[in-house]
Design an enzyme around this catalytic site. Structure first.
Site, PDB file in Angstrom:
ATOM      1  CB  CYS A 150      32.449  44.153  38.758  1.00 31.18           C
ATOM      2  SG  CYS A 150      33.718  43.171  39.789  1.00 31.18           S
ATOM      3  CB  CYS A 184      37.547  40.228  37.738  1.00 36.28           C
ATOM      4  SG  CYS A 184      36.686  40.949  38.877  1.00 36.28           S
ATOM      5  CB  CYS A 228      33.512  39.791  40.241  1.00 37.22           C
ATOM      6  SG  CYS A 228      33.226  39.751  38.631  1.00 37.22           S
ATOM      7  CB  CYS A 253      34.890  43.796  35.768  1.00 40.38           C
ATOM      8  SG  CYS A 253      34.299  41.947  36.016  1.00 40.38           S
ATOM      9  N   GLY A 271      26.006  70.547  49.957  1.00 39.17           N
ATOM     10  CA  GLY A 271      25.179  69.721  50.085  1.00 39.17           C
ATOM     11  C   GLY A 271      23.711  70.814  49.927  1.00 39.17           C
TER      12      GLY A 271
END
Lengths: 293, 266
Positions: free
Chosen positions: A265, A243, A240, A271, A31
């Site tokens: 997606c 899909c 979606c 997808c 970080g």
């Protein structure tokens, strides 16, 4: 001049060593933003110069590279970076998340869970999460050093005061291993939970700002929030349309000027593989028929 | 009227003890050999002309400037400590919990892009408050105490008048219940009627919370109203100190006499 006139993966070996040292330091202090001597790359700032340098420093001839931009493999940014490494490093590329050993991404984490054999490289525009609240770099560095992160919550407070809920939807600040507050790059907050305890190594490169930071595998990452306004990974409340997936992050596509729209997606590989497996959404047709047309 | 409020009973040692504080700017003197004790609940005024070193002294005390010599001993919860010997992390923690600093220009002490509530809440969040409802309730309470209407809580300070901005800055500083407040010309730049209201408010808050304060000003009316004790500075040195009324009514040093006699009488 031929493509072979370039060193492997464009950058010279000394530059790659310098970047690798920055990466190692980043991995050692999860970080923490490590400064590095960012090079001019043959692309404009904002197109992923930081990510490209990190990728170049990590690539080996055996690697299989995947590049995504907002989850898609076929947008300009993704295509040109993929071509760049095909030409300068002559490495294999793929669009399948599971086959890739190194994935460079802009603004998304793939839907499919990553493995210990993979590296995820993020393109970061502004690595400093405190930047818009405290413009002085000297001061933000001091705040990181002394762990003074109250200001980060002021941003979330302002969100709730103005919108009634935490309206920050992307680049949602996180705390790494209880120490550094980090900008996860502009990924949607839907992806934030995937940052934590990921088996893959995650590297972040900011070219213009000359910073590299990292999340080693299985690092604990917590999204900041208030006790009475807990963090929520949000997405459009739809499935979606191609899909039928109900658990993936969706793009809204406006399809005409009378208000029709579809949700698909944002992860194109996810997808497509679902459609190949026979899933169909509201407007979708099986993948085989589409190919035949 | 020598003391405006009784000192707390437990005050057997000073809250802040300053010894031989010196700050030089190259060969020039910012302030030199300043020593004083500030007792809990006491308000100390520092007056002097422009360039007399009063702001330098205040910055040295508050940790914004590093003095060249001397000691600043603060009675922390763990006992008296020399602030100048502390690690920076510790000093900054002290600065946002036990201390407060009110700037002359509220723009220096406020975040102008953040709402009034966020400004007051920042100090709470800096010391670990993580409950939005609580933070907001305390911000609302404090806006009320400095006479800012509760419905202005979501307005930015840039939409406030100068007097309101200064009151907001005071609320932001006092919300965490500090023990020592540094004020640099808190009423400078405000018109006279707003000054009077602000002084009234400050006097109420200082008494009510039992605050100790160090107020730097060139306005003798401000110290007459607020300060228990007074220090007069000239050319970086303290030329006279004592109880406010004593110094103002019977000035001993030539410069103090000049200062007191030059106040305009309406």
């Amino acid at each position: 001049m031929t493509d072979r006139a370039y060193n492997f993966a464009y950058l010279d070996e000394q530059t790659k060593r310098m970047i690798r040292r920055a990466i190692l330091k980043g991995v050692a202090v999860p970080g923490y933003q490590v400064p590095f001597a960012s090079r001019e790359m043959p692309m404009p700032y904002g197109w992923g110069t930081g990510g490209v340098q990190v990728t170049a420093a990590c690539l080996t001839p055996e690697d299989r590279l995947k590049v995504i931009d907002q989850g898609a493999d076929d947008t300009t940014n993704a295509v040109s970076i993929r071509k760049f490494f095909q030409r300068t490093a002559d490495i294999a590329t793929t669009e399948a998340t599971s086959e890739a050993t190194l994935i460079q991404t802009r603004h998304r984490i793939p839907e499919q869970a990553l493995t210990e054999d993979q590296i995820l490289v993020y393109q970061v525009p502004i690595p400093e999460p405190l930047r818009f609240l405290e413009p002085r770099e000297t001061e933000t560095r001091k705040m990181h050093e002394l762990e003074e992160y109250g200001l980060m919550h002021v941003k979330l407070y302002e969100d709730i005061a103005r919108h009634g809920h935490i309206a920050t939807a992307y680049a949602y600040p996180v705390k790494v291993e209880g120490r550094y507050v980090m900008d996860p790059s502009p990924i949607p907050k839907f992806d934030n939970p995937k940052l934590s305890d990921s088996p893959a190594l995650q590297l972040f490169g900011a070219g213009r700002e000359q910073r590299i930071y990292a999340l080693p595998p299985y690092t604990h990452v917590v999204s900041l929030d208030f006790e009475d306004h807990p963090f929520e990974a949000s997405k459009a409340p739809h499935d979606c349309d191609l899909c039928g997936a109900s658990d993936s992050y969706l793009d809204e596509v406006i399809t005409d000027d009378r208000g029709s729209r579809m949700y698909v997606c944002s992860d194109t590989d996810h997808c497509r593989s679902r459609r190949a497996a026979g899933f169909t959404g509201r407007l979708g047709t099986p993948l085989a028929t589409e190919a035949a047309e | 009227m020598t003391l405006m409020h009784p000192l707390p009973v437990a005050a057997d040692s000073p809250l802040l003890a300053v010894r031989d504080l010196t700050k030089r700017y190259g060969s020039r003197i910012g302030c030199a050999d300043v020593s004083f004790d500030l007792w809990p609940g006491e308000v100390l005024g520092i007056v002097g002309e422009s360039g007399s070193g009063k702001s330098t002294l205040l910055s040295c005390l508050a940790g914004h400037l590093r003095p060249d010599e001397g000691e600043v001993i603060f009675a922390t919860a763990q006992g008296p400590r020399d602030v100048l010997q502390m690690a920076e992390a510790e000093r900054r923690r002290l600065a946002r919990s036990d201390w407060a600093f009110v700037h002359q220009n509220p723009r220096d002490g406020l975040r102008m892009g953040v709402t009034a509530g966020g400004n007051v809440g920042e100090r709470l969040m800096a010391v670990g408050a993580r409950h939005y409802g609580d933070i907001r309730a305390r911000a609302t309470d404090w806006l009320g105490r400095v006479e800012i209407a509760a419905e202005r809580i979501d307005d930015r300070p840039s939409a406030f008048s100068g007097g309101m901005q200064q009151r907001l800055q005071i609320a932001r500083n006092l919300v965490t219940g500090p023990r020592l407040v540094f004020m640099d010309e808190p009423t400078g730049g405000l018109d006279v009627s707003v000054q009077a209201r602000l002084l009234d408010l400050l006097r109420g808050l200082v008494r009510e919370m039992g605050l100790s304060a160090i107020i730097v000003t060139h306005d003798l009316a401000v110290v007459r109203l607020l300060a228990d004790r007074l220090m007069v500075m000239k050319s970086g040195r303290v030329v006279e100190q004592g109880l406010t009324d004593q110094v103002l009514d019977d000035p001993q040093h030539a410069y103090t006499q000049l200062l007191v006699s030059s106040v305009l009488q309406v």
